[in-house]
Design a protein around this motif. Structure first.
Motif, PDB file in Angstrom:
ATOM      1  N   ARG A 109       0.807  -1.219   0.000  1.00  0.00           N
ATOM      2  CA  ARG A 109       0.000   0.000   0.000  1.00  0.00           C
ATOM      3  C   ARG A 109       0.844   1.275   0.000  1.00  0.00           C
ATOM      4  N   TRP A 110       2.036   1.210   0.600  1.00  0.00           N
ATOM      5  CA  TRP A 110       2.866   2.403   0.663  1.00  0.00           C
ATOM      6  C   TRP A 110       3.661   2.632  -0.622  1.00  0.00           C
ATOM      7  N   SER A 111       3.564   1.702  -1.575  1.00  0.00           N
ATOM      8  CA  SER A 111       4.313   1.842  -2.811  1.00  0.00           C
ATOM      9  C   SER A 111       3.583   2.752  -3.795  1.00  0.00           C
ATOM     10  N   ASP A 112       4.348   3.434  -4.638  1.00  0.00           N
ATOM     11  CA  ASP A 112       3.748   4.280  -5.666  1.00  0.00           C
ATOM     12  C   ASP A 112       3.637   3.550  -7.004  1.00  0.00           C
ATOM     13  N   GLU A 113       3.830   2.225  -7.002  1.00  0.00           N
ATOM     14  CA  GLU A 113       3.707   1.454  -8.223  1.00  0.00           C
ATOM     15  C   GLU A 113       2.239   1.366  -8.641  1.00  0.00           C
ATOM     16  N   PRO A 114       1.986   1.280  -9.944  1.00  0.00           N
ATOM     17  CA  PRO A 114       0.596   1.188 -10.406  1.00  0.00           C
ATOM     18  C   PRO A 114      -0.037  -0.137 -10.008  1.00  0.00           C
ATOM     19  N   ALA A 115      -1.352  -0.158 -10.027  1.00  0.00           N
ATOM     20  CA  ALA A 115      -2.072  -1.384  -9.692  1.00  0.00           C
ATOM     21  C   ALA A 115      -1.746  -2.466 -10.720  1.00  0.00           C
ATOM     22  N   PRO A 116      -1.699  -3.723 -10.306  1.00  0.00           N
ATOM     23  CA  PRO A 116      -1.338  -4.790 -11.246  1.00  0.00           C
ATOM     24  C   PRO A 116      -2.424  -4.999 -12.291  1.00  0.00           C
ATOM     25  N   PRO A 117      -2.057  -5.519 -13.453  1.00  0.00           N
ATOM     26  CA  PRO A 117      -3.060  -5.800 -14.480  1.00  0.00           C
ATOM     27  C   PRO A 117      -3.959  -6.951 -14.067  1.00  0.00           C
ATOM     28  N   ALA A 118      -5.022  -7.139 -14.807  1.00  0.00           N
ATOM     29  CA  ALA A 118      -5.939  -8.236 -14.519  1.00  0.00           C
ATOM     30  C   ALA A 118      -5.232  -9.574 -14.749  1.00  0.00           C
ATOM     31  N   PRO A 119      -5.653 -10.608 -14.044  1.00  0.00           N
ATOM     32  CA  PRO A 119      -5.028 -11.926 -14.248  1.00  0.00           C
ATOM     33  C   PRO A 119      -5.099 -12.357 -15.704  1.00  0.00           C
ATOM     34  N   LYS A 120      -4.037 -12.995 -16.147  1.00  0.00           N
ATOM     35  CA  LYS A 120      -3.943 -13.472 -17.527  1.00  0.00           C
ATOM     36  C   LYS A 120      -4.251 -14.963 -17.555  1.00  0.00           C
ATOM     37  N   VAL A 121      -5.235 -15.332 -18.359  1.00  0.00           N
ATOM     38  CA  VAL A 121      -5.662 -16.729 -18.455  1.00  0.00           C
ATOM     39  C   VAL A 121      -5.235 -17.293 -19.803  1.00  0.00           C
ATOM     40  N   ARG A 122      -4.604 -18.426 -19.755  1.00  0.00           N
ATOM     41  CA  ARG A 122      -4.124 -19.091 -20.975  1.00  0.00           C
ATOM     42  C   ARG A 122      -4.635 -20.527 -20.985  1.00  0.00           C
ATOM     43  N   GLU A 123      -5.424 -20.873 -21.979  1.00  0.00           N
ATOM     44  CA  GLU A 123      -5.942 -22.222 -22.127  1.00  0.00           C
ATOM     45  C   GLU A 123      -5.143 -22.965 -23.189  1.00  0.00           C
ATOM     46  N   LEU A 124      -4.636 -24.116 -22.827  1.00  0.00           N
ATOM     47  CA  LEU A 124      -3.857 -24.929 -23.750  1.00  0.00           C
ATOM     48  C   LEU A 124      -4.790 -25.777 -24.621  1.00  0.00           C
ATOM     49  N   PRO A 125      -4.290 -26.306 -25.720  1.00  0.00           N
ATOM     50  CA  PRO A 125      -5.136 -27.147 -26.578  1.00  0.00           C
ATOM     51  C   PRO A 125      -5.537 -28.439 -25.865  1.00  0.00           C
ATOM     52  N   TRP A 126      -6.599 -29.045 -26.359  1.00  0.00           N
ATOM     53  CA  TRP A 126      -6.984 -30.368 -25.876  1.00  0.00           C
ATOM     54  C   TRP A 126      -5.950 -31.388 -26.334  1.00  0.00           C
ATOM     55  N   TRP A 127      -5.520 -32.237 -25.411  1.00  0.00           N
ATOM     56  CA  TRP A 127      -4.563 -33.295 -25.733  1.00  0.00           C
ATOM     57  C   TRP A 127      -5.235 -34.647 -25.576  1.00  0.00           C
ATOM     58  N   PRO A 128      -5.165 -35.508 -26.578  1.00  0.00           N
ATOM     59  CA  PRO A 128      -5.748 -36.849 -26.437  1.00  0.00           C
ATOM     60  C   PRO A 128      -4.986 -37.663 -25.394  1.00  0.00           C
ATOM     61  N   VAL A 129      -5.701 -38.518 -24.692  1.00  0.00           N
ATOM     62  CA  VAL A 129      -5.106 -39.357 -23.653  1.00  0.00           C
ATOM     63  C   VAL A 129      -4.964 -40.774 -24.199  1.00  0.00           C
ATOM     64  N   ALA A 130      -3.734 -41.268 -24.237  1.00  0.00           N
ATOM     65  CA  ALA A 130      -3.443 -42.605 -24.737  1.00  0.00           C
ATOM     66  C   ALA A 130      -3.232 -43.569 -23.570  1.00  0.00           C
ATOM     67  N   ASP A 131      -3.116 -44.838 -23.891  1.00  0.00           N
ATOM     68  CA  ASP A 131      -2.906 -45.853 -22.858  1.00  0.00           C
ATOM     69  C   ASP A 131      -1.621 -45.594 -22.077  1.00  0.00           C
ATOM     70  N   GLU A 132      -0.601 -45.084 -22.764  1.00  0.00           N
ATOM     71  CA  GLU A 132       0.667 -44.816 -22.094  1.00  0.00           C
ATOM     72  C   GLU A 132       0.517 -43.766 -21.007  1.00  0.00           C
ATOM     73  N   ASP A 133      -0.392 -42.820 -21.210  1.00  0.00           N
ATOM     74  CA  ASP A 133      -0.609 -41.770 -20.212  1.00  0.00           C
ATOM     75  C   ASP A 133      -1.276 -42.317 -18.958  1.00  0.00           C
ATOM     76  N   LEU A 134      -1.905 -43.475 -19.072  1.00  0.00           N
ATOM     77  CA  LEU A 134      -2.609 -44.083 -17.942  1.00  0.00           C
ATOM     78  C   LEU A 134      -1.781 -45.121 -17.226  1.00  0.00           C
ATOM     79  N   ARG A 135      -0.559 -45.309 -17.692  1.00  0.00           N
ATOM     80  CA  ARG A 135       0.296 -46.344 -17.078  1.00  0.00           C
ATOM     81  C   ARG A 135       0.550 -46.011 -15.608  1.00  0.00           C
ATOM     82  N   GLY A 136       0.368 -47.005 -14.776  1.00  0.00           N
ATOM     83  CA  GLY A 136       0.569 -46.827 -13.335  1.00  0.00           C
ATOM     84  C   GLY A 136      -0.673 -46.436 -12.572  1.00  0.00           C
ATOM     85  N   LEU A 137      -1.761 -46.117 -13.281  1.00  0.00           N
ATOM     86  CA  LEU A 137      -3.009 -45.787 -12.606  1.00  0.00           C
ATOM     87  C   LEU A 137      -3.818 -47.046 -12.346  1.00  0.00           C
ATOM     88  N   ARG A 138      -4.585 -47.007 -11.279  1.00  0.00           N
ATOM     89  CA  ARG A 138      -5.459 -48.144 -10.977  1.00  0.00           C
ATOM     90  C   ARG A 138      -6.685 -48.114 -11.869  1.00  0.00           C
TER      91      ARG A 138
END
Length: 222
Positions: free
Chosen positions: A193-222
């Motif tokens: 509050r004691w700083s003279d810096e400007p208010a921060p910008p709004a949060p930046k949201v980044r959505e990644l592409p959809w990635w298909p899930v293969a059998d290898e990605d499930l290895r080790g899961l019950r």
């Protein structure tokens, strides 16, 4: 008057180390000093600015320092980290009759924070696994999520996807997971509050592409 009896208590005998024992102790001390000095030297080369010696032995130094002894001086840098990064994930499932459904977002970073808060000895995985995976991905991809480093970028995608799938599971509400999407929200920490810096910008949201899930990605899961 009776004469006092002379003391018959045996005098303590000082033990002398044998020559072989002194040799072993000296060798152990020399080895300890050498190992300690070598480790401190490797850490110094790791944190020091790039120089011919650190470049020549970079592979050996990184092999010794990572992953348990990493030195990170960003907290003390002129421009310390000023952003909070939250990673969320959601999945798409496909039922046996072909119905596709997109499920709600799951806060992966929120899970880590919940595991760390109040824990006097939080695990290394809770503190760093997801954070480093995102740093790995972000450093190997453009802002449009295009891989900038070829095979390394593909590895970053697989690593991040597998962490998300491992957290959520192979199925949701009885339907198998067929794809996963990640969302990253970057929030700039507000100045004091004691700083003279400007208010921060709004949060930046980044959505990644959809990635298909293969059998290898499930290895080790019950």
């Amino acid at each position: 008057m009776a004469e006092s009896a002379e003391s018959t208590d045996p005098q303590p005998v000082r033990r002398a180390w044998s020559a072989p024992a002194r040799t072993v102790l000296g060798a152990a001390a020399a080895l300890l000093v050498t190992v300690t000095g070598g480790f401190l030297g490797a850490v110094f080369l790791h944190v020091a600015p790039a120089n011919p010696l650190s470049r020549e032995y970079r592979e050996q130094v990184d092999g010794l320092v990572y992953p348990e002894f990493e030195q990170n001086w960003k907290l003390f840098a002129p421009n310390p980290l000023q952003q909070n990064v939250a990673v969320d994930a959601r999945v798409r499932t496909a039922s046996a009759d072909g119905e596709s459904r997109v499920h709600d977002w799951v806060g992966l970073t929120a899970q880590d924070i919940a595991a760390i808060r109040g824990n006097p000895a939080p695990s290394h995985a809770d503190q760093n696994l997801l954070r480093r995976a995102w740093d790995f991905y972000d450093g190997s991809h453009s802002a449009q999520d295009e891989s900038a480093t070829g095979t390394r970028g593909q590895l970053a995608e697989e690593y991040l996807k597998r962490i998300a799938v491992q957290r959520i599971g192979r199925s949701v509400d009885g339907a198998p997971v067929v794809a996963v999407e990640l969302r990253v929200t970057t929030t700039t920490v507000a100045p004091p509050r004691w700083s003279d810096e400007p208010a921060p910008p709004a949060p930046k949201v980044r959505e990644l592409p959809w990635w298909p899930v293969a059998d290898e990605d499930l290895r080790g899961l019950r």
